[in-house]
Structures are given as structure tokens and as C-alpha cells.
Design a protein around this motif. Structure first.
Motif, mmCIF file in Angstrom:
data_model
loop_
_atom_site.group_PDB
_atom_site.id
_atom_site.type_symbol
_atom_site.label_atom_id
_atom_site.label_comp_id
_atom_site.label_asym_id
_atom_site.label_seq_id
_atom_site.Cartn_x
_atom_site.Cartn_y
_atom_site.Cartn_z
ATOM 1 N N VAL A 186 -65.401 -34.691 -6.611
ATOM 2 C CA VAL A 186 -65.134 -33.625 -5.545
ATOM 3 C C VAL A 186 -66.387 -33.654 -4.284
ATOM 4 N N ALA A 187 -65.866 -34.056 -3.195
ATOM 5 C CA ALA A 187 -66.820 -34.255 -2.083
ATOM 6 C C ALA A 187 -67.340 -32.974 -1.512
ATOM 7 N N ASP A 188 -68.477 -33.042 -0.644
ATOM 8 C CA ASP A 188 -69.015 -31.885 -0.098
ATOM 9 C C ASP A 188 -68.104 -31.368 0.830
ATOM 10 N N VAL A 189 -68.302 -29.993 1.124
ATOM 11 C CA VAL A 189 -67.430 -29.426 2.140
ATOM 12 C C VAL A 189 -67.781 -29.850 3.400
ATOM 13 N N GLU A 190 -66.684 -29.944 4.309
ATOM 14 C CA GLU A 190 -66.678 -30.243 5.700
ATOM 15 C C GLU A 190 -65.728 -29.170 6.544
ATOM 16 N N VAL A 191 -65.898 -29.620 7.707
ATOM 17 C CA VAL A 191 -64.827 -28.787 8.548
ATOM 18 C C VAL A 191 -63.688 -29.830 9.209
ATOM 19 N N LYS A 192 -62.663 -29.423 8.977
ATOM 20 C CA LYS A 192 -61.305 -30.146 9.656
ATOM 21 C C LYS A 192 -61.033 -29.462 10.924
ATOM 22 N N PRO A 193 -61.320 -29.989 12.240
ATOM 23 C CA PRO A 193 -60.672 -29.095 13.339
ATOM 24 C C PRO A 193 -59.201 -29.879 13.760
ATOM 25 N N LEU A 194 -58.597 -28.806 14.142
ATOM 26 C CA LEU A 194 -57.237 -29.137 14.635
ATOM 27 C C LEU A 194 -57.255 -28.540 16.218
ATOM 28 N N ARG A 195 -56.009 -28.493 16.784
ATOM 29 C CA ARG A 195 -55.734 -28.172 18.054
ATOM 30 C C ARG A 195 -55.924 -26.416 18.159
ATOM 31 N N ASP B 209 -37.492 -35.493 20.275
ATOM 32 C CA ASP B 209 -38.449 -35.283 21.289
ATOM 33 C C ASP B 209 -39.326 -34.086 20.902
ATOM 34 N N PHE B 210 -39.208 -33.112 20.060
ATOM 35 C CA PHE B 210 -40.114 -31.969 19.526
ATOM 36 C C PHE B 210 -41.098 -32.819 18.961
ATOM 37 N N LEU B 211 -40.890 -33.650 17.848
ATOM 38 C CA LEU B 211 -41.869 -34.239 17.176
ATOM 39 C C LEU B 211 -42.806 -35.373 18.057
ATOM 40 N N ALA B 212 -42.430 -36.010 18.886
ATOM 41 C CA ALA B 212 -42.990 -36.888 19.738
ATOM 42 C C ALA B 212 -44.164 -36.292 20.392
ATOM 43 N N GLU B 213 -43.752 -34.932 20.992
ATOM 44 C CA GLU B 213 -44.579 -34.106 21.735
ATOM 45 C C GLU B 213 -45.926 -33.567 20.690
ATOM 46 N N SER B 214 -45.212 -33.147 19.652
ATOM 47 C CA SER B 214 -46.290 -32.785 18.355
ATOM 48 C C SER B 214 -47.246 -33.696 18.239
ATOM 49 N N GLU B 215 -46.737 -35.149 17.942
ATOM 50 C CA GLU B 215 -47.640 -36.086 17.944
ATOM 51 C C GLU B 215 -48.621 -36.274 19.042
ATOM 52 N N ARG B 216 -48.408 -36.203 20.146
ATOM 53 C CA ARG B 216 -49.330 -36.171 21.243
ATOM 54 C C ARG B 216 -50.307 -35.023 21.310
ATOM 55 N N GLN B 217 -49.853 -33.869 20.911
ATOM 56 C CA GLN B 217 -50.510 -32.801 21.084
ATOM 57 C C GLN B 217 -51.439 -32.481 19.613
ATOM 58 N N ASN B 218 -50.770 -32.642 18.638
ATOM 59 C CA ASN B 218 -51.533 -32.117 17.290
ATOM 60 C C ASN B 218 -51.949 -33.438 16.535
ATOM 61 N N THR B 219 -53.132 -34.059 16.974
ATOM 62 C CA THR B 219 -53.586 -34.872 16.542
ATOM 63 C C THR B 219 -54.350 -34.489 15.344
ATOM 64 N N GLY B 220 -54.549 -35.509 14.247
ATOM 65 C CA GLY B 220 -55.169 -35.459 13.360
ATOM 66 C C GLY B 220 -54.397 -34.928 11.955
ATOM 67 N N CYS B 221 -53.192 -35.114 12.007
ATOM 68 C CA CYS B 221 -52.280 -34.584 11.053
ATOM 69 C C CYS B 221 -50.988 -35.643 10.801
ATOM 70 N N TYR B 222 -50.410 -35.269 9.665
ATOM 71 C CA TYR B 222 -49.147 -36.187 9.312
ATOM 72 C C TYR B 222 -47.989 -35.513 10.272
#
Length: 424
Positions: free
Chosen positions: A296-305, A200-213
Motif C-alpha cells: 500500500v503506497a502513501d496517501v496522496e490527493v487526486k484533484p478533479l474538476r 456527444d455527451f461523453l465527448a464533452e465530458s472527456e474534454r472537461q473531466n480529465t484524469g478519469c476513465y
């Protein structure tokens, strides 16, 4: 479901031992629209493994253990010989835990690809029953439930003052030239009003913390290591390897203008850029003996929650085929979770931190012949019924401020803690 799996049952019942193969696997695709976590929640067989991939719509889950490997080289050789899928990974201190599951399920869209593994070197009748029992589990599901637990902070391994002392020690090592960077971490323990279900905990994290493993590893019912990590260790397709440097952090919130300002600051901040480049340097230097080229690619920003990071993608072509053993040894642990020089950083952490990282900042994933993918197990927690231990770390380089680094690990920990209600 029983009718859908009839073909799989027939394969297992018709199986005859082959003197030429130590392992047999039975395969079948099944149309299924149920989340894999709902299936895994209903299972009583251990160990259990789950991985929801970050960059493609694919999840995998596994139950049971047919063979186990405490050496990543032996695990790789087994995959090369038997053309199967192993799950597992390395703890932070490089202890290998790989295993061939009894049942391995890969979900893409509304289709499950199921593999059942039979060990031909074990008792025939026992293996047949174990395989048939594994197939029966495919009809078992338990609905995922919303999180309602209230948690109360119990203790932290490092108080804010102790954390500041650790950073002071790290800065002294950096000033003296013994380290370029070190990644310190903290563990905070909470108790809940009622048991926390890891699925249940991981399912909720999947819903909220996108862009992640999103990952889960449970050796037994009473304990599960879970998390939602933004960081890839590496992905291999044939001889092509994709890895990355994810380091350097800024805040993110509900105000788009503030988020853009923080992203612009992050892209031009020398301290954060230096921290990220150190991770790039560590990965490239360690991979160099085993690859034909590195880009090595150019730097970018990875946004999270809760935070946003600097990211540089790294692509390499291996000079040796199917070299997961090489990739695991060369890349893990990256400077994003340990520091540079790696050995000196790890030694500093061992004498400074007052807890065992175990699977925190380790790596978990899947290895097969044609491909492999592993995530870095950060933004993670250990769930033990009513207790949850949350881990978070921060990279320390010259110019790091203890108070700001404390605020950073608090923000990182909140990606999981905010899924529950914290008692004030």
C-alpha cells in the motif's frame, strides 16, 4: 478506408472452418486519426461499448455480440481458451454481463488495431456476412456536436430531508457496531428540451473531466449508461495487479490557494483518512488469500474538476495466473462504493435506498489473456433520449454530517450535470 481494410476483407473471404477452434479472429492495424466516439456515433449495431483509459493514451470500442457470458468465471475460461478480448463487467449487485463483440477496436495515437470475431459453431454464410458487414462499418463516422440541451430537474429519489434520515439510520448502525462505513447514493432525474446524444455527451465530458476513465455501455439505441470515473477497480498485467482506495473528499474550484488549503485539510482530516483506510482494509483483506504480497503506497490527493479525493495506490502479485475472476469477486464492490463489512453494508443499502443501482457503482472494462482493466462506474448517468438520470454517492462513517454529505453528492453530480444547461 475501404482500401485500408482490403486485407481484412480478404482474410474473411478466404476463411475456412477449422475443427480445432470454435472462434476465429481477423486482425489488422489501420492508420486513423478520427476519434473512436465519432465512429461509434455512426453505428447501428448493438450492444455498444467504449472505454477511454485513465492512465494511458488508449481507447477501445466494440459493437455487436458473438458470445455472451453471465458468469465471470466462464468469461475468464473463454479468454484463456480462445485468446480474445471480452468487454463488459458487473453491476453493483455482482450480476455479470460479458460478451465477445463482433468488432473490437483499440486506438493508440493515430492507429487503430481492429479485431473481427467469427463464431465457427454458427452458420458459415451468416457469420461471413456478419463479419464483412462489421468491416464495412469502419468507414462510417458521424461528427461529434457541442451540447446545446437545456435540462430541467424532474425528481430525486431522495429529497434532502430523506437523505438526512438515511444518514441518521446509517450512523445508528455504525454506533451499534453493525457497520464501520456505508456508502449511500441518490438518483436525480432531468428532462431535456431535445434528445441527448450519449456520444456527444461523453465527448464533452472527456474534454472537461480529465484524469478519469470515460465509459459507455448501450444495449440499445434508446438507452446508454455513460460516465467519467476517477476510480480504478483494478488493472492486471500478467500476474501484477494495481488497485486503489479512492475515498475522502474535499472541494476544489478556481482559486489555487483555496484548493491547496482544502488539499492540506484533506490530508490531515481524521474522518476522511479513516474513511480511506477502511477501503484499503477491505481490498487487502479480500485479496489476501489470492496474492503473494500486497503493498500500500502513501496517501496522496487526486484533484478533479469539481472535487478532490484521498488516494492510496495498492499493488499486489497474484499467486494464481490470469485470475480476473478472482479479482472481480474479491475487490468488487469496494468499500468506496458499498461499505464495511461489505455484506452488512450491501444489505443496509438494499433496505434503505429506494432505487436500483444497476450499473451505478458497478464495474466495466476489458479482459484478455495478457492484461485486464476495469473502472468503477461512478460519476455516471443513464441517458434515455430526452431523459438523463444522474447518480452520486457519499461514504458515511462516524462523525458524518447529513448536510455536508448532501453538498458532497451535489458536487459529485455536477461533474456531469455542468456539461448541460440547467433551467433555473
Amino acid at each position: 478506408m475501404e482500401n485500408l481494410c482490403a486485407g481484412l476483407i480478404e482474410q474473411i473471404q478466404a476463411h475456412k472452418l477449422s475443427p480445432h477452434s470454435a472462434i476465429t479472429h481477423f486482425d489488422m492495424d489501420v492508420p486513423m486519426a478520427v476519434p473512436l466516439l465519432a465512429w461509434l456515433k455512426a453505428q447501428e449495431s448493438y450492444p455498444q461499448f467504449y472505454l477511454n483509459y485513465r492512465d494511458e493514451p488508449m481507447t477501445v470500442a466494440a459493437i455487436g455480440k458473438v458470445r455472451a457470458f453471465s458468469d465471470e468465471n466462464l468469461a475468464q475460461q473463454f479468454v484463456l481458451t480462445h485468446d480474445c478480448s471480452l468487454v463488459g463487467g458487473l453491476t453493483f449487485d455482482k450480476q455479470a454481463h460479458f460478451w465477445l463483440p463482433r468488432l473490437f477496436v483499440q486506438c493508440q495515437g493515430n492507429r487503430w488495431s481492429v479485431q473481427v470475431y467469427w463464431d465457427n459453431q454458427q452458420d458459415f454464410s451468416s457469420e461471413q456476412q456478419a463479419c464483412l458487414q462489421a468491416v464495412k462499418t469502419l468507414q462510417n463516422f458521424t461528427a461529434l456536436q457541442p451540447l446545446k440541451q437545456v435540462i430541467r430537474k424532474q425528481s430525486s429519489k431522495a429529497s434532502e430531508s430523506m437523505w438526512a434520515h438515511w444518514i441518521t439510520q446509517a450512523l445508528q448502525e455504525i454506533e451499534q457496531g453493525h457497520l464501520s462505513k456505508v456508502v449511500l447514493a441518490n438518483q436525480t432525474d432531468f428532462v431535456a428540451t431535445q434528445p441527448i446524444d450519449a456520444k456527444d455527451f461523453l465527448a464533452e465530458s472527456e474534454r472537461q473531466n480529465t484524469g478519469c476513465y470515460h465509459f459507455l455501455y448501450a444495449e440499445q439505441a434508446e438507452q446508454a449508461f455513460v460516465g467519467s470515473s476517477p476510480e480504478r477497480l483494478y488493472a492486471r498485467q500478467g500476474d501484477e495487479v494495481q488497485t486503489e482506495a479512492l475515498a475522502g473528499t474535499a472541494t476544489i474550484g478556481d482559486n489555487p490557494a483555496h484548493n491547496q488549503q482544502q488539499a492540506d485539510w484533506l490530508l490531515h482530516d481524521s474522518k476522511n483518512d479513516h474513511e480511506n483506510r477502511l477501503v484499503v482494509q477491505g481490498i487487502c483483506d479480500n485479496l489476501a488469500p489470492y496474492v503473494k504480497h500486497i503493498h500500500v503506497a502513501d496517501v496522496e490527493v487526486k484533484p478533479l474538476r469539481q472535487v478532490q479525493h484521498l488516494r492510496r495506490a495498492i499493488h499486489a502479485e497474484l499467486s494464481v495466473p490470469m485470475a480476473d475472476f478472482v479479482c472481480l469477486q474479491a475487490i468488487h464492490p469496494t468499500a468506496a462504493v458499498s461499505g464495511l463489512p461489505q455484506q452488512s453494508a450491501v444489505q443496509f443499502l438494499q433496505k434503505t435506498e429506494n432505487f436500483d443501482r444497476a450499473w451505478y457503482a458497478g464495474t466495466l472494462g476489458v479482459m484478455c489473456q495478457e492484461r485486464a482493466e476495469f473502472c468503477v462506474t461512478i460519476r455516471s448517468a443513464m441517458i434515455e433520449q430526452e431523459k438523463i438520470s444522474v447518480f452520486a454517492g457519499a461514504g458515511i462513517v462516524a462523525g458524518s454530517d447529513p448536510q455536508l454529505e448532501w453538498q458532497e453528492i451535489e458536487r459529485k453530480a455536477s461533474s456531469l450535470l455542468s456539461l448541460l444547461t440547467i433551467e433555473s
